[in-house]
Design an enzyme around this catalytic site. Structure first.
Site, PDB file in Angstrom:
ATOM      1  CB  CYS A   2      -0.816   0.003   1.107  1.00 43.33           C
ATOM      2  SG  CYS A   2      -1.512  -1.596   1.699  1.00 43.33           S
ATOM      3  NE  ARG A  27       5.321   1.945  -3.822  1.00 45.02           N
ATOM      4  CZ  ARG A  27       6.320   1.361  -3.215  1.00 45.02           C
ATOM      5  NH1 ARG A  27       6.101   0.348  -2.749  1.00 45.02           N
ATOM      6  NH2 ARG A  27       7.594   1.903  -3.191  1.00 45.02           N
ATOM      7  CD1 TRP A  74      -1.917  -4.441  -3.784  1.00 45.02           C
ATOM      8  CD2 TRP A  74      -4.171  -4.560  -4.060  1.00 45.02           C
ATOM      9  NE1 TRP A  74      -2.029  -4.496  -5.241  1.00 45.02           N
ATOM     10  CE2 TRP A  74      -3.375  -4.602  -5.478  1.00 45.02           C
ATOM     11  CE3 TRP A  74      -5.580  -4.729  -4.163  1.00 45.02           C
ATOM     12  CZ2 TRP A  74      -4.317  -4.826  -6.541  1.00 45.02           C
ATOM     13  CZ3 TRP A  74      -6.263  -4.972  -5.482  1.00 45.02           C
ATOM     14  CH2 TRP A  74      -5.562  -5.019  -6.442  1.00 45.02           C
ATOM     15  CG  ASN A  99       1.359   0.859   3.783  1.00 46.17           C
ATOM     16  OD1 ASN A  99       0.352   1.204   3.593  1.00 46.17           O
ATOM     17  ND2 ASN A  99       2.463   1.411   3.269  1.00 46.17           N
ATOM     18  N   GLY A 100       0.706  -3.025   5.978  1.00 45.96           N
ATOM     19  CA  GLY A 100       1.321  -4.323   6.702  1.00 45.96           C
ATOM     20  C   GLY A 100       0.152  -5.330   7.170  1.00 45.96           C
ATOM     21  CD  GLU A 478       9.667 -13.195 -15.398  1.00 44.41           C
ATOM     22  OE1 GLU A 478       9.586 -12.002 -15.756  1.00 44.41           O
ATOM     23  OE2 GLU A 478       9.671 -14.055 -14.523  1.00 44.41           O
ATOM     24  CE  LYS A 482       7.059 -10.349 -15.962  1.00 46.67           C
ATOM     25  NZ  LYS A 482       7.085 -11.094 -14.924  1.00 46.67           N
ATOM     26  CD  GLU A 485       3.353 -11.444 -12.778  1.00 43.21           C
ATOM     27  OE1 GLU A 485       3.700 -10.883 -12.096  1.00 43.21           O
ATOM     28  OE2 GLU A 485       4.081 -11.291 -14.097  1.00 43.21           O
ATOM     29  CG  HIS A 501       9.772 -37.765 -15.646  1.00 41.29           C
ATOM     30  ND1 HIS A 501      10.170 -39.147 -15.302  1.00 41.29           N
ATOM     31  CD2 HIS A 501      10.693 -37.384 -16.262  1.00 41.29           C
ATOM     32  CE1 HIS A 501      11.322 -39.385 -15.480  1.00 41.29           C
ATOM     33  NE2 HIS A 501      11.762 -38.475 -16.455  1.00 41.29           N
ATOM     34  CE  LYS A 600       7.028  -2.598 -10.588  1.00 42.68           C
ATOM     35  NZ  LYS A 600       7.218  -3.611 -11.870  1.00 42.68           N
TER      36      LYS A 600
END
Length: 605
Positions: A2, A27, A74, A99-100, A478, A482, A485, A501, A600
């Protein structure tokens, strides 16, 4: 996850607070709010839309004040609804932003209910507000200090009280908070960027600090309750508006900024010298016998790639761990291992906690790879290498990742040279390859039209597999990250040799299989894996180096990479995967720069 902005001034501070929230929008957040002291009591505006909507509310209601706090949230506890948006009030006398996460909030909530406090939100934050209010005896600073001693978890808070109209109190533990120093006014924020344009002088609070801001004074006490002298630093926090230019989204812009970001990150020196990592690096590097890399998400994948480089080039044993897992398991510490932490923001909560845990276990030598020189991570490590990706707005990291890879390759080459495994000829060749990277990347970016054509097919899928081998397995990871996300397509990545496998059971004509195919020692093995997919009717989408002799065929779609780039090939191969995810998300109509449920900078565990 946040953003916090606070101020004490002799002018209407609301425009500064709103602008600070705008600077922190990248963010991610799902609600926002602002509170000021007006006519002797706190007044607020809150929104579950964007900061622009909050600004409209503020203008419509003519909210003004010389002391105020603001927040982007958030959701962690409670849905993103107005009652859960910050600032949170206590008995209409105190306002607080946070925040937290408070881990013992349930116990505290029951205690406060016993004292007659009513809870109107589902947040853990309301517990802090009521707790501070219950301890207030005419001194907000003392009340916050007493309250924070009872909190378990991570927090950065900013608080104001109607009885102290020119005071804001802040505190931090496990979440960043900075003080901005002005003339006849002072500021508080979770990120110096929020205050760009208002001040360039900052105090970076340390763990456990509590601070009091008035018009002409800032005082700080440490976790033990003693007055603390914290150095004021001048930081030119870039605050200008970041323009999209010809791009549709910041993520697309940042993909195309990678040649410049890599140019800025590559050292200008003609040799790999330990001094690139700090003045004590030569001594530290001479005392280590292995590396332990700690990171999360995309940064973790850069660490996995670096493991191949470090063990191949520098011949040094390297372990890579997810930071959030490392901290909570019994490990066998090796004091001679160099602990390398990787983070775009330098404030990633899990990675910071893992770093402190490693230090507590006796790890002496630490190195941060980070994009923010003023971050907590850089301040906590003995050595550092700063990437120069510039400001990255899109939540899905692109240029931060590729500049991390450059930094980690420089580390591998430097350690290889110091350990006698990189000759002068090899050193010159590596430097030449690094400096050619931006031009090679421009050639890769020219593949965008072909990738757009693929994205139309991908946009109609709900699942995808990504395959890579060796150095390029982390790049497949990666690429899958992406895609999931920002397009919300379920994607998984595997080493191609693992197909038999288990994952091969998923392959049908409805399952696109993306394959990274460089012309390296594993190419023939990879070709066999490709045939395994084709034999099951799978649709293959292959990014192949020009000389691999992999060509378009039924069920086999090929985009040709401009050139093979040896050890640095992962830096080139990840870029088309970024573009594939981006254009697929565009075709599906998702919010590319602000994907749902993600932030972010992850500043809570």
């Amino acid at each position: 996850m946040c953003g916090i902005v606070g101020a004490v001034a002799q002018r209407n501070i609301v425009p500064v607070l709103i602008e600070g929230l705008r600077r922190l929008e990248y963010r991610g957040y799902d609600s926002c709010g602002v509170a000021v002291l007006a006519n002797g009591e706190p007044k607020r505006a809150r929104s579950v839309a964007r900061v622009a909507d909050l600004d409209d509310q503020v203008r419509d209601t003519r909210l003004e004040g010389v002391t105020g706090i603001a927040h982007t949230r958030w959701a962690t506890h409670g849905a993103p609804v107005t009652d859960n948006a910050h600032p949170i009030f206590s008995r209409n006398e105190l306002a607080l932003v946070h925040n937290g996460i408070i881990e013992n909030y349930e116990t505290l909530r029951e205690m406060l209910r016993g004292k007659g406090y009513e809870f109107v939100s589902q947040t853990d934050t309301e517990v802090i507000a009521h707790l501070v209010h219950s301890l207030y005896r005419g001194d907000l600073f003392a009340a916050v200090r007493e309250a924070t001693a009872q909190l378990h978890g991570a927090y950065a808070i900013a608080v104001l009280h109607k009885d102290q109209p020119h005071t804001v109190v802040g505190a931090r533990q496990g979440s960043p908070l900075v003080v901005g120093l002005g003339q006849g006014e002072n500021f508080l924020a979770s990120d110096a960027l929020a205050l760009a344009g208002s001040t360039d002088r900052f105090i970076f609070l340390e763990e456990g600090d509590v601070c009091e801001l008035t018009l002409d004074k800032v005082r700080v006490f440490d976790r033990d309750g003693h007055p603390a002298e914290r150095e004021a630093r001048q930081v030119a926090a870039y605050g200008g508006a970041v323009e999209l230019g010809p791009y549709r989204h910041f993520m697309q812009k940042e993909i195309f900024e990678q040649p410049r970001a890599i140019t800025d990150t590559i050292p200008q020196a003609d040799s790999f010298d330990a001094s690139l990592f700090g003045e004590n690096a030569a001594k530290a590097f001479s005392e280590i016998d292995s590396l332990l890399i700690l990171a999360c998400g995309t940064s973790y994948y850069s660490g996995l790639t670096a493991k191949y480089w470090l063990e191949s080039v520098a011949k040094i044993p390297t372990q890579v761990e997810i930071a959030s897992e490392y901290r909570y398991r019994d490990s066998v510490p090796n004091p001679k291992a160099l602990v390398v932490v990787i983070s775009q923001s330098g404030e990633t909560a899990d990675t910071l906690a893992a770093l402190k845990h490693a230090q507590s276990l006796g790890h002496k030598h630490t190195l941060s790879v980070c994009n923010v020189g003023t971050s907590a991570m850089v301040r906590l490590t003995e050595l550092s290498f700063l990437t120069h990706a510039g400001r990255e707005i899109g939540v899905a990291s692109t240029k931060a990742f590729t500049t991390q890879l450059v930094a980690l390759f420089v580390l591998a080459a430097t350690l290889g040279k110091l350990r006698g495994h990189v000759s002068a000829t090899q050193e010159a060749d590596y430097i030449k390859q690094l400096r050619h990277l931006p031009a090679a990347l421009n050639s890769v970016l020219a593949l965008e039209p072909q990738i757009i054509a693929w994205s139309e097919e991908f946009s109609r899928k709900e699942n995808a597999l990504f395959l890579g081998r060796g150095l390029h397995y982390p790049i497949a990871l990666e690429g899958a990250l992406k895609l999931k996300e920002i397009s919300y397509i379920h994607a998984e990545a595997y080493p191609a040799g693992e197909l038999k496998h288990g994952p091969l059971a998923l392959v049908t004509e409805a399952m696109p299989v993306v394959t990274v195919a460089p012309n390296d020692a594993l190419l023939e093995k990879l070709k066999s894996n490709i045939q395994e997919v084709r034999a099951r009717g799978g649709q293959l989408y292959v990014f192949a180096d020009a000389d691999t002799k992999i060509v378009n065929d039924e069920g086999l779609h090929v985009i040709r990479m401009p050139e093979h780039y040896g050890l640095l090939s992962p830096i080139l191969h990840v870029v088309p995967l970024q573009m594939l995810a981006y254009h697929t998300a565009c075709a599906r109509g998702t919010d590319v720069d602000k994907p749902r449920n993600l932030a972010k900078s992850v500043t809570v565990e």
